[in-house]
Design a protein around this motif. Structure first.
Motif, mmCIF file in Angstrom:
data_model
loop_
_atom_site.group_PDB
_atom_site.id
_atom_site.type_symbol
_atom_site.label_atom_id
_atom_site.label_comp_id
_atom_site.label_asym_id
_atom_site.label_seq_id
_atom_site.Cartn_x
_atom_site.Cartn_y
_atom_site.Cartn_z
ATOM 1 N N ARG A 17 -1.133 9.649 -3.327
ATOM 2 C CA ARG A 17 -1.378 8.165 -3.591
ATOM 3 C C ARG A 17 -1.087 7.768 -5.051
ATOM 4 N NH1 ARG A 17 -7.269 7.698 -0.153
ATOM 5 N NH2 ARG A 17 -7.362 9.673 -1.399
ATOM 6 N N ARG A 18 -1.365 8.857 -5.888
ATOM 7 C CA ARG A 18 -0.833 8.738 -7.151
ATOM 8 C C ARG A 18 0.466 8.283 -7.391
ATOM 9 N NH1 ARG A 18 1.115 11.639 -10.985
ATOM 10 N NH2 ARG A 18 1.096 13.328 -9.577
ATOM 11 N N ARG A 70 1.372 4.956 -6.117
ATOM 12 C CA ARG A 70 0.946 3.749 -6.988
ATOM 13 C C ARG A 70 1.828 3.622 -8.305
ATOM 14 N NH1 ARG A 70 -4.015 6.241 -6.558
ATOM 15 N NH2 ARG A 70 -5.681 5.226 -5.290
ATOM 16 N N SER A 71 2.442 4.993 -8.441
ATOM 17 C CA SER A 71 3.224 4.792 -9.746
ATOM 18 C C SER A 71 4.636 4.320 -9.365
ATOM 19 C CB SER A 71 3.422 6.362 -10.277
ATOM 20 O OG SER A 71 4.277 7.074 -9.473
ATOM 21 N N ALA A 86 -0.286 -0.802 -8.314
ATOM 22 C CA ALA A 86 -1.572 -0.880 -7.691
ATOM 23 C C ALA A 86 -1.869 -2.078 -6.868
ATOM 24 C CB ALA A 86 -2.582 -0.440 -8.577
ATOM 25 N N TRP A 120 -1.883 -3.034 -3.090
ATOM 26 C CA TRP A 120 -2.719 -2.735 -2.183
ATOM 27 C C TRP A 120 -4.220 -3.417 -2.583
ATOM 28 C CZ3 TRP A 120 0.573 1.062 -3.914
ATOM 29 C CH2 TRP A 120 1.413 1.762 -2.894
ATOM 30 N N SER A 178 -7.451 -4.829 -3.942
ATOM 31 C CA SER A 178 -8.169 -4.323 -5.061
ATOM 32 C C SER A 178 -9.381 -4.056 -4.854
ATOM 33 C CB SER A 178 -8.031 -5.627 -6.172
ATOM 34 O OG SER A 178 -8.707 -6.756 -5.534
ATOM 35 N N LEU A 189 -5.843 3.096 -0.420
ATOM 36 C CA LEU A 189 -4.647 2.344 -0.500
ATOM 37 C C LEU A 189 -4.773 1.319 0.905
ATOM 38 C CD1 LEU A 189 -1.741 4.379 -1.962
ATOM 39 C CD2 LEU A 189 -3.363 3.047 -2.909
#
Length: 245
Positions: free
Chosen positions: A75-76, A79-80, A84, A87, A89, A96
């Motif tokens: 997931r990191r 997001r990169s 972010a 997805w 908030s 996500l």
């Protein structure tokens, strides 16, 4: 309205699964597609380049793409690559989830992944889902997730399905505005069933399929092509199609 679902690419530098994904994308070019939903397991072994290559392919298409992680994803890294803001908030604990609204449908995506586990878990996300289903929005909805929530009959895969399915079923039975259908992946085979009175589907995989093995002594052969699903919503009726490529 046409919604495509692609699941379980499992791309890595050691396989040709991205070329199988390309076959799926090329086939979709022949449809008047509105939205593509990727239901997880995009890459294997932390292959970050795979996310960039998938993102580039999606960026060349005119349709909207919605993305969920699977148990093989990071997931990191996701997001990169995608940011972010792609997805929800208000998703708990960095999950996500997504909630995408069109003029006809709401598409809800539930991140069922658990760090360092092959199986999934929905329990900590039921509050978020309940909030979405009880919102003032009156549009019908489709629910997507990676891990399957009903048994496929394949013992090796059902041992890593989504924990908390009974709690999810209880929630859905008491929600007036139930999803029209629930669609997942993870099994690498197309399957259809019923969950809490709702049509439920397991999308086949882009990567090589698993055998249709119900625990017998002999494992049947398997040579299925890449597959995807098309969910068509027209005249207030949803039809869902398994497509082999």
């Amino acid at each position: 309205m046409l919604i495509a679902q692609i699941s379980d690419i499992h791309a890595s530098g050691d396989n040709d699964n991205l070329s199988r994904f390309d076959r799926a994308l090329e086939w979709l070019e022949h449809q008047s597609l509105d939205i593509l939903v990727l239901t997880g397991d995009l890459i294997d072994d932390g292959w970050s380049e795979g996310y960039h290559l998938i993102s580039e392919r999606l960026g060349r298409r005119k349709w909207t793409s919605l993305i969920l992680p699977g148990n093989s994803d990071d997931r990191r890294l996701m997001r990169s690559v995608w940011g972010a803001n792609r997805w929800a908030s208000d998703a708990p604990a960095g999950s996500l989830h997504f909630a995408h609204e069109t003029d006809r449908l709401r598409l809800l995506g539930l991140d069922t992944t658990v760090e360092n586990k092959t199986s999934g878990n929905v329990i900590n996300h039921l509050g978020w889902l309940k909030k979405q289903l009880q919102s003032e929005n009156t549009l019908p909805s489709l629910l997507f997730l990676h891990h399957h929530i009903f048994e496929s009959g394949i013992p090796t895969l059902d041992s890593t399905m989504c924990d908390g399915s009974s709690q999810l079923a209880d929630l859905l039975r008491h929600i007036p505005d139930k999803p029209l259908a629930i669609a997942s992946g993870h099994v690498h085979r197309p399957v259809a069933g019923i969950f809490a009175g709702i049509p439920a589907f397991i999308c086949g995989s882009v990567c090589p399929a698993n055998p249709l093995w119900f625990g017998s002594e002999n494992v049947p052969p398997v040579n299925d092509p890449p597959s995807l699903m098309i969910h068509r919503y027209a005249g207030n009726v949803l039809t869902s199609h398994h497509v082999s490529l």
